[in-house]
Design an enzyme around this catalytic site. Structure first.
Site, PDB file in Angstrom:
ATOM      1  NE  ARG A   1      -2.387  -1.165   3.562  1.00  0.00           N
ATOM      2  CZ  ARG A   1      -1.831  -0.422   4.504  1.00  0.00           C
ATOM      3  NH1 ARG A   1      -1.859   0.891   4.425  1.00  0.00           N
ATOM      4  NH2 ARG A   1      -1.261  -0.982   5.543  1.00  0.00           N
TER       5      ARG A   1
ATOM      6  CE1 TYR B   1       1.821  -7.093  -3.627  1.00  0.00           C
ATOM      7  CE2 TYR B   1       0.657  -6.116  -1.785  1.00  0.00           C
ATOM      8  CZ  TYR B   1       1.459  -7.105  -2.300  1.00  0.00           C
ATOM      9  OH  TYR B   1       1.896  -8.116  -1.483  1.00  0.00           O
TER      10      TYR B   1
ATOM     11  CE  LYS C   1      -6.973  -3.352   5.370  1.00  0.00           C
ATOM     12  NZ  LYS C   1      -5.847  -4.107   5.208  1.00  0.00           N
TER      13      LYS C   1
ATOM     14  CG  HIS D   1      -7.146  -2.893  10.036  1.00  0.00           C
ATOM     15  ND1 HIS D   1      -5.831  -2.463  10.131  1.00  0.00           N
ATOM     16  CD2 HIS D   1      -7.121  -3.935   9.178  1.00  0.00           C
ATOM     17  CE1 HIS D   1      -5.060  -3.219   9.363  1.00  0.00           C
ATOM     18  NE2 HIS D   1      -5.814  -4.123   8.779  1.00  0.00           N
TER      19      HIS D   1
ATOM     20  CB  CYS E   1       0.600  -6.282  14.168  1.00  0.00           C
ATOM     21  SG  CYS E   1       1.784  -4.991  13.775  1.00  0.00           S
TER      22      CYS E   1
ATOM     23  CG  ASP F   1      -7.450  -7.106   6.877  1.00  0.00           C
ATOM     24  OD1 ASP F   1      -6.469  -6.961   7.636  1.00  0.00           O
ATOM     25  OD2 ASP F   1      -7.677  -6.337   5.930  1.00  0.00           O
TER      26      ASP F   1
ATOM     27  N   GLY G   1      -0.209 -20.314  18.528  1.00  0.00           N
ATOM     28  CA  GLY G   1      -1.208 -21.145  19.220  1.00  0.00           C
ATOM     29  C   GLY G   1      -1.184 -20.982  20.732  1.00  0.00           C
TER      30      GLY G   1
END
Ligand code: GTP
Ligand code: SPV
Ligand code: MN
Length: 624
Positions: A90, A237, A246, A266, A290, A313, A532
């Site tokens: 982005r 992209y 987005k 988000h 993240c 997301d 996990g």
């Protein structure tokens, strides 16, 4: 116009072999949008997508012929694409919100010397100039795909419709995975349902790669929230080109949400069943790269726990009068996930999801027809790797770009939640904020109340990642993990979050937590095993949702787990929990200062009073 006349005599791209979807049969509002854009961009051809298998095969054939994708014979119906090396993420600096009044789009910093970091604004006049400078004939020689798409299950009460026009068959094929497209959506449109207009062209420049046309020097991603329009130029992209994601679901979505009283965030959405059989859904907002996808598909390491994925997301959250809770839907239909670091140990469910019908972007390719990236299990003896630039991989550089991605249908996820397509969404019991914080920020803490929780979201910071164009690993402010995605003034956004408490008198708000899987020791090693094992933190959070007060300790920043209240049984080596849960006072005094300065400098008079009060209280608690 000449273009329109020539189109009339020309059959749609491959249409005779498919269904009879032509521009002329489109609902009139859609048709007007298409014709206006055809006049501007002058494509050689227009193809209205029906979303069928047969149509997809034709698009794939075209992509193969252009050299944009190569087949990956190791998996069923899966392909690899290598982008232009200048078009890999982005571009936040070229992303704009255009409104009549600047203050509707972005906050005004406290002085002219301060550069705003909460979005970019463009005037409608400038936008028009930018468009006229780039779009005329930008599609010449190419097919314009008309993609009717739905964010959320088609016809669902929380869903919204869009129509994307694009000259990229890669984008057309990816939109088919990431959203619900085609005939069912056209049906809704013919009933007169309103839609978001999204125009995309990869553009033209000198010496373009024929396999990946783009125009990186002139890329712009434009949003007009007042008319629900998105205009994107120059990049093929991910977040720049798959406009449902987005651009629509967050930037335009957040402005619609504000008008209609809900939230576009988000956030991942995940369902967790604890050993006693109780099931809860939670959302989590972490900045790009993240850990959302990984948490959303986690293979729980504690016995008796079951984790099921709703989304990885984006979440649309809305008060539900029946349960009096916020309910969330995942507006997407696929995953566009970070490849590096994903493997059968860290995220087996993602690995299983991408075994077929997947598109890989900028990863390495193995000589046995598969993919490879950093962190994946080593390939078999004798298998060689070609890197994302198409060169033999010898280990001296990376095989996969750090922001390389897999695109795959959510329905293929082995732990997809039975309610993932429920139109009214799933009830949310907790919201997690988090980020990459190597220092000072405990593994988990709980906000004292909603207002305090909103302040915690406003104060989020995280190390920058490869998901955008930022250099190095600086700790950046990223409120609500939304800094690159706000569709309107962040001060108003804060007020909108705060208003959820009073808006519905009887609302049962989710509890708010902050988590940090990324704290490091003095050697720079992660203190927490993550992936996990994060179920151990979720287990504590679930017990807090149940109201267990015996497991917490009050600190100046919020409630932190009491010593030994996080289950670390069977973990070896035993993590240093004392360090992981510590709240260093000096660090937090600096942190509170930094958050206050950031908000005062960046948002100035638009910061809602309750947020400033919460920061003042935090500083007071820290000085005691
Ligand atoms: P976007 O798709 O960009 O929004 O990213 P995301 O938030 O979904 O992040 P994702 O889950 O794809 O993770 C990004 C990177 O962080 C990957 O390389 C993961 O392997 C790594 N990661 C995710 N969870 C953990 C964790 O618990 N611990 C550690 N150490 N790394 C993690
Ligand atoms: C992110 O950067 O948060 C992503 C990838 O999820 S992109 O779709 O490119 O925005
Ligand atoms: Mn994301």
């Amino acid at each position: 116009s000449v273009v329109k006349a020539s189109l009339k005599n020309k059959p749609d791209y491959a249409a005779p072999r498919l269904r009879n979807l032509s521009v002329n049969n489109l609902p009139s509002a859609v048709r007007r949008f298409v014709e206006k854009s055809v006049d501007l961009c002058a494509p050689a051809d227009v193809h209205v997508m029906d979303g069928s298998e047969a149509e997809n095969r034709l698009i794939v054939e075209k992509l193969l012929a252009d050299g944009t994708i190569v087949k990956l014979p190791k998996y069923k119906n899966s392909y690899l694409t290598r982008t232009d090396p200048k078009d890999v993420a982005r571009v936040e600096s070229r992303t704009f919100i255009s409104t009549k009044n600047k203050c509707d789009a972005i906050p005004t910093p406290a002085s002219d010397k301060i550069k705003g970091t909460l979005g970019n604004w463009m005037s409608p006049e400038e936008l028009e100039r930018v468009v006229q400078d780039r779009f005329p004939k930008s599609m010449s020689g190419r097919t314009m795909f008309v993609i009717p798409f739905s964010m959320g299950p088609v016809g669902g009460p929380m869903s919204k419709i869009g129509v994307q026009l694009t000259d990229s068959p890669y984008v057309a094929a990816s939109m088919r995975i990431m959203t619900r497209i085609g005939e069912p959506v056209l049906d809704r449109l013919s009933k007169g349902e309103d839609f978001v207009r999204a125009l995309h062209s990869v553009g033209r420049r000198q010496n373009m790669l024929p396999s990946w046309p783009c125009d990186p020097e002139r890329t712009v991603i434009l949003h007009k929230p007042e008319s629900n329009e998105i205009i994107s130029y120059g990049s093929g992209y991910g977040g720049n080109s798959l406009l449902g994601k987005k651009c629509f679901a967050l930037r335009i979505g957040s402005t619609i949400a504000r008008r209609e009283g809900w939230l576009a965030e988000h956030m991942l959405i995940v369902g967790i069943t604890s050993p006693d059989g109780a099931k809860r859904y939670i959302c989590a907002a972490f900045p790009s790269a993240c850990g959302k996808t990984n948490l959303a598909m986690m293979q729980a390491a504690l016995p008796g726990y079951k984790v099921e994925c709703v989304g990885d997301d984006i979440a649309w959250l809305k008060y539900n009068p029946k349960t009096k809770m916020l309910h969330a839907i995942n507006p997407e239909a696929g995953f566009f996930g970070v490849a590096p670091g994903t493997n059968w140990k860290t995220n087996p469910n993602a690995m299983a999801t991408m075994e077929s019908n997947s598109m890989f972007t900028n990863v390495g390719q193995t000589s046995d027809g598969g993919v490879w990236w950093e962190g994946m299990e080593p390939p078999a003896e004798g298998v060689t790797i070609t890197d994302w630039l198409g060169k033999p991989y010898d280990g001296s550089s990376v095989a996969a770009h750090p922001n390389s991605r897999f695109t795959c249908p959510a329905s293929q996820c082995p732990i997809i939640d039975p309610l993932w397509e429920a139109g009214e969404g799933v009830p949310i019991s907790a919201i997690l904020f988090g980020g990459r914080r190597p220092e000072g920020v405990p593994l988990v803490y709980e906000a004292f109340n909603w207002e305090h929780g909103v302040m915690v979201g406003a104060g989020m910071r995280s190390e920058s990642t490869a998901a955008a164009e930022h250099q190095g690993k600086q700790i950046m402010h990223d409120p609500f993990a939304m800094r690159p995605f706000f569709g309107y003034n962040f001060g108003d956004y804060l007020a909108h979050w705060l208003s959820q408490e009073s808006r519905h008198g009887d609302i049962v708000l989710p509890k708010i937590f902050h988590v940090n899987w990324f704290r490091k020791d003095e050697q720079g090693k992660f203190l927490w095993p993550g992936f996990g094992e994060n179920i151990r933190v979720l287990d504590w959070i679930l017990r807090r949702i149940d109201g267990d007060c015996s497991i917490l300790e009050s600190t100046p920043i919020g409630y932190v787990p009491k010593e030994n209240s996080i289950n670390v049984e069977g973990l070896s080596p035993t993590p240093n929990m004392k360090e992981l849960l510590s709240v260093p006072k000096k660090f937090w005094q600096r942190e509170a200062e930094a958050i206050e300065t950031y908000l005062k400098e960046q948002v100035d008079k638009d910061v809602p009073e309750p947020i400033l009060e919460q920061i003042a209280k935090l500083k007071e608690r820290l000085s005691e």
